[in-house]
Design an enzyme around this catalytic site. Sequence first.
Site, mmCIF file in Angstrom:
data_model
loop_
_atom_site.group_PDB
_atom_site.id
_atom_site.type_symbol
_atom_site.label_atom_id
_atom_site.label_comp_id
_atom_site.label_asym_id
_atom_site.label_seq_id
_atom_site.Cartn_x
_atom_site.Cartn_y
_atom_site.Cartn_z
ATOM 1 N N TYR A 164 -6.452 6.509 4.442
ATOM 2 C CA TYR A 164 -6.666 5.474 3.423
ATOM 3 C C TYR A 164 -5.850 4.224 3.738
ATOM 4 O O TYR A 164 -6.376 3.096 3.725
ATOM 5 C CB TYR A 164 -6.299 5.979 2.028
ATOM 6 C CG TYR A 164 -6.119 4.817 1.070
ATOM 7 C CD1 TYR A 164 -7.234 4.154 0.570
ATOM 8 C CD2 TYR A 164 -4.853 4.336 0.747
ATOM 9 C CE1 TYR A 164 -7.088 3.047 -0.257
ATOM 10 C CE2 TYR A 164 -4.696 3.227 -0.075
ATOM 11 C CZ TYR A 164 -5.811 2.586 -0.573
ATOM 12 O OH TYR A 164 -5.665 1.479 -1.369
ATOM 13 N N CYS A 208 -14.199 -1.073 -14.859
ATOM 14 C CA CYS A 208 -14.720 0.296 -14.792
ATOM 15 C C CYS A 208 -13.544 1.267 -14.944
ATOM 16 O O CYS A 208 -13.257 2.095 -14.086
ATOM 17 C CB CYS A 208 -15.448 0.512 -13.470
ATOM 18 S SG CYS A 208 -16.461 2.001 -13.406
ATOM 19 N N CYS A 216 -19.698 -5.871 -16.639
ATOM 20 C CA CYS A 216 -19.587 -5.398 -15.260
ATOM 21 C C CYS A 216 -20.644 -6.061 -14.380
ATOM 22 O O CYS A 216 -21.828 -6.069 -14.728
ATOM 23 C CB CYS A 216 -19.747 -3.874 -15.200
ATOM 24 S SG CYS A 216 -19.636 -3.215 -13.516
ATOM 25 N N CYS A 230 -18.757 -1.860 -19.668
ATOM 26 C CA CYS A 230 -20.034 -1.965 -18.960
ATOM 27 C C CYS A 230 -20.749 -3.285 -19.232
ATOM 28 O O CYS A 230 -21.481 -3.799 -18.376
ATOM 29 C CB CYS A 230 -20.937 -0.796 -19.342
ATOM 30 S SG CYS A 230 -20.262 0.832 -18.906
ATOM 31 N N GLU A 245 0.827 -1.212 0.000
ATOM 32 C CA GLU A 245 0.000 0.000 0.000
ATOM 33 C C GLU A 245 0.861 1.261 0.000
ATOM 34 O O GLU A 245 0.543 2.240 -0.670
ATOM 35 C CB GLU A 245 -0.951 0.001 1.206
ATOM 36 C CG GLU A 245 -2.078 -1.006 1.118
ATOM 37 C CD GLU A 245 -3.026 -0.729 -0.030
ATOM 38 O OE1 GLU A 245 -3.097 0.432 -0.507
ATOM 39 O OE2 GLU A 245 -3.701 -1.669 -0.482
ATOM 40 N N ASP A 281 -9.831 4.367 -2.861
ATOM 41 C CA ASP A 281 -8.740 4.902 -3.675
ATOM 42 C C ASP A 281 -9.340 5.484 -4.955
ATOM 43 O O ASP A 281 -10.562 5.629 -5.079
ATOM 44 C CB ASP A 281 -7.698 3.825 -3.975
ATOM 45 C CG ASP A 281 -8.225 2.717 -4.881
ATOM 46 O OD1 ASP A 281 -9.439 2.706 -5.206
ATOM 47 O OD2 ASP A 281 -7.416 1.856 -5.296
ATOM 48 N N CYS A 301 -26.156 0.332 -12.100
ATOM 49 C CA CYS A 301 -25.299 1.489 -12.362
ATOM 50 C C CYS A 301 -26.093 2.611 -13.034
ATOM 51 O O CYS A 301 -26.532 2.493 -14.187
ATOM 52 C CB CYS A 301 -24.118 1.078 -13.245
ATOM 53 S SG CYS A 301 -22.986 2.447 -13.583
#
Length: 333
Positions: A108, A178, A188, A185, A25, A126, A194
Amino acid sequence: MPWRVGPHDRRDGVRPDPYRVWLSEVMLQQTTVAAVRDYFHRFIARWPTVLDLAAAEDADVMGEWAGLGYYARARNLLKCARVVADQHGGTFPDAREGLLQLPGIGPYTASAIASIAFDRPETVVDGNVERVMARLHDVHTPLPRAKPELTALAAALTPQARPGDYAQAVMDLGATICTPRSPACGICPWRDPCLARTNGTAADLPRKEPKKPKPTRHGIAYIARRNDGAFLLERRPDKGLLGGMLGWPGSDWTDTPDPAPPMQADWRALPAQALHTFTHFHLRLTVMVADVGHANPQTGQFLPPATFRPSDLPTVMRKAFDLARAEFDTPPD
């Protein structure tokens, strides 16, 4: 990804290593997975545990970090490892509140470690998650103003069960499906709920405030080689850009830098400049080179060829050295 533990392994009782999660991270901040992968492998091979990293020499860690940028992260990496070793017995706190007390760990990163390593139901947001949330809910408020709204929407979806798998799944959704351009799409898993897909706005989201143009600063770097092949380098102050890294002596980076040669020598300017872009400005670095005898420099120290590794230099300093190679007949690494 070498720091991941997949859902099937987790189901079989394999737990993520908090050290690896934390290291990944920190490395991934402002950087891509592709850029981080090799660095991560090298760090883990050289320092397989947080106790190993805590005992490392500062210069060794900074050298391995060279090229990843944002060098304050490397300094905080060492500080954090030493606090974990000295105050927590080599074990990371397992909750967000405790993680936030460690050097270099912000909201975060604390949420990501708590969720992924310890399966705490924390909200991990994020850039990928922001994009997914903006499209899923058709949020048109531009970033960064939209951050609180998108975080609240992400929090409402964070489950109590398997939150670590969920957090990684949403980040992966943003990274692979995405995507910023041409989102897929059709495949997804969230295509039906969405709102941006329904309204035809997915390709326009998330909106962002117009970026201000970056200013350009100028500087001078002095590369001196002694008769025995040693190069003059200095370690930069811990605070500030490239803090704690090896670099060439030089001027401040301003609109009109004042010459600051580290010693008297027959300095000559190279025809090309070293160009580099930092987060907030562009830098144009004039490179001055000189062959010197055994004069004592006013700053820095000479590193003999056996201990000087150009790969230990931060990117901008390596760019300056690459321009100077031909002047010194120095072969590539």
